[in-house]
Write a protein that holds these residues in place. Sequence first.
Motif, mmCIF file in Angstrom:
data_model
loop_
_atom_site.group_PDB
_atom_site.id
_atom_site.type_symbol
_atom_site.label_atom_id
_atom_site.label_comp_id
_atom_site.label_asym_id
_atom_site.label_seq_id
_atom_site.Cartn_x
_atom_site.Cartn_y
_atom_site.Cartn_z
ATOM 1 N N SER A 87 -9.242 -23.167 -38.967
ATOM 2 C CA SER A 87 -8.302 -24.437 -38.246
ATOM 3 C C SER A 87 -7.185 -24.332 -38.745
ATOM 4 N N ALA A 88 -6.672 -24.230 -39.976
ATOM 5 C CA ALA A 88 -5.446 -24.556 -40.265
ATOM 6 C C ALA A 88 -4.432 -23.842 -39.838
ATOM 7 N N LYS A 89 -5.306 -22.481 -39.626
ATOM 8 C CA LYS A 89 -4.218 -21.279 -38.967
ATOM 9 C C LYS A 89 -4.225 -21.467 -37.548
ATOM 10 N N LYS A 90 -4.483 -21.928 -36.785
ATOM 11 C CA LYS A 90 -4.900 -22.932 -35.614
ATOM 12 C C LYS A 90 -4.000 -23.369 -35.184
ATOM 13 N N GLU A 91 -3.684 -24.385 -36.338
ATOM 14 C CA GLU A 91 -3.041 -25.971 -36.098
ATOM 15 C C GLU A 91 -1.467 -25.344 -36.354
ATOM 16 N N LEU A 92 -1.561 -24.376 -37.051
ATOM 17 C CA LEU A 92 0.090 -23.444 -37.118
ATOM 18 C C LEU A 92 -0.036 -23.092 -36.304
ATOM 19 N N GLU A 93 -0.752 -21.882 -35.457
ATOM 20 C CA GLU A 93 -0.041 -21.578 -33.899
ATOM 21 C C GLU A 93 0.190 -22.581 -33.530
ATOM 22 N N ARG A 94 -0.544 -23.732 -33.108
ATOM 23 C CA ARG A 94 0.108 -24.417 -32.446
ATOM 24 C C ARG A 94 1.074 -25.681 -32.132
ATOM 25 N N ASN A 95 1.893 -25.866 -33.500
ATOM 26 C CA ASN A 95 2.994 -25.805 -34.003
ATOM 27 C C ASN A 95 3.779 -24.789 -33.268
ATOM 28 N N ASP A 96 3.348 -23.166 -33.559
ATOM 29 C CA ASP A 96 4.557 -22.445 -33.778
ATOM 30 C C ASP A 96 5.288 -22.246 -34.814
ATOM 31 N N ILE A 97 4.171 -21.663 -35.841
ATOM 32 C CA ILE A 97 4.451 -22.105 -37.249
ATOM 33 C C ILE A 97 4.105 -20.804 -37.870
ATOM 34 N N PRO A 98 5.205 -19.660 -37.630
ATOM 35 C CA PRO A 98 4.604 -18.138 -38.521
ATOM 36 C C PRO A 98 3.859 -17.935 -38.989
ATOM 37 N N ILE A 99 2.781 -17.183 -39.093
ATOM 38 C CA ILE A 99 1.903 -16.594 -40.333
ATOM 39 C C ILE A 99 2.434 -15.204 -41.318
ATOM 40 N N SER A 100 3.398 -15.048 -42.211
ATOM 41 C CA SER A 100 3.515 -14.321 -42.900
ATOM 42 C C SER A 100 2.457 -13.062 -43.193
ATOM 43 N N MET A 102 -1.931 -12.920 -44.553
ATOM 44 C CA MET A 102 -3.412 -13.656 -44.796
ATOM 45 C C MET A 102 -3.745 -12.194 -45.704
ATOM 46 N N SER A 103 -4.897 -12.764 -47.258
ATOM 47 C CA SER A 103 -4.931 -11.784 -48.149
ATOM 48 C C SER A 103 -5.996 -12.428 -48.713
ATOM 49 N N ASP A 104 -6.698 -12.018 -49.176
ATOM 50 C CA ASP A 104 -8.281 -12.388 -49.784
ATOM 51 C C ASP A 104 -7.804 -11.538 -51.436
ATOM 52 N N HIS A 105 -7.655 -13.103 -51.982
ATOM 53 C CA HIS A 105 -8.185 -12.489 -53.533
ATOM 54 C C HIS A 105 -8.353 -12.812 -54.251
ATOM 55 N N THR A 106 -9.723 -12.407 -53.963
ATOM 56 C CA THR A 106 -11.401 -12.321 -54.399
ATOM 57 C C THR A 106 -11.606 -13.479 -54.893
ATOM 58 N N VAL A 107 -10.649 -14.653 -55.381
ATOM 59 C CA VAL A 107 -10.857 -16.158 -56.154
ATOM 60 C C VAL A 107 -10.574 -17.364 -54.821
ATOM 61 N N SER A 108 -9.849 -16.500 -53.994
ATOM 62 C CA SER A 108 -9.082 -17.689 -53.366
ATOM 63 C C SER A 108 -8.561 -16.417 -51.774
ATOM 64 N N GLN A 109 -8.464 -17.344 -50.688
ATOM 65 C CA GLN A 109 -8.116 -16.496 -49.069
ATOM 66 C C GLN A 109 -7.226 -17.264 -49.068
ATOM 67 N N SER A 110 -5.672 -17.063 -48.080
ATOM 68 C CA SER A 110 -4.606 -17.470 -48.588
ATOM 69 C C SER A 110 -4.471 -17.022 -46.870
ATOM 70 N N LEU A 111 -3.407 -18.087 -46.313
ATOM 71 C CA LEU A 111 -2.622 -18.061 -45.333
ATOM 72 C C LEU A 111 -0.992 -17.937 -45.765
ATOM 73 N N TYR A 112 0.104 -17.161 -45.588
ATOM 74 C CA TYR A 112 1.251 -17.191 -46.335
ATOM 75 C C TYR A 112 1.787 -17.545 -44.809
ATOM 76 N N LEU A 113 3.376 -18.847 -45.453
ATOM 77 C CA LEU A 113 4.062 -19.461 -43.788
ATOM 78 C C LEU A 113 5.804 -19.180 -45.020
ATOM 79 N N HIS A 114 6.934 -19.910 -44.144
ATOM 80 C CA HIS A 114 7.850 -20.593 -44.945
ATOM 81 C C HIS A 114 8.225 -21.585 -44.128
#
Length: 148
Positions: A87-100, A102-114
Amino acid sequence: MKVQYLGHVVFYVKDLERSLKFYRDLLGFTEIGQAFNGKAAGLTSGRTHHELLLIEVGDAPGPPDGVRRGLYHIGIKIGESLEELRSAKKELERNDIPISGMSDHTVSQSLYLHDPDGNEVELYIDVPGSNWEENPKLALSPTKPLVL
């Protein structure tokens, strides 16, 4: 999307041992383990799997030539499920925020942006059942690609 809390801060440091003496020995963070062939260390106060990650870069040249010492990124917890991350990814995309990234860190899963000033921000969810409390070193597991 709704922020739950600031989860962690990552610093590039000149000398890992010197920084550990400050954050671990003086301030009292608990070291959960090291990664990157001893060039990084995760620390926690016990609230979450890691609140601080220190990555040694030595005499880094600094921008524009490469990594510099100082803030690398902040991690902001935004939920508990992959659906919330999607849902957060979709919201970022709707707001034209580039996602730099996406990672799976075993204990967490993440989106990266600036942010607007170029600071890196990690939006993450904790992986249900990752059991970092019994095995804190899971927070330093190798990073895997995340596909949402």
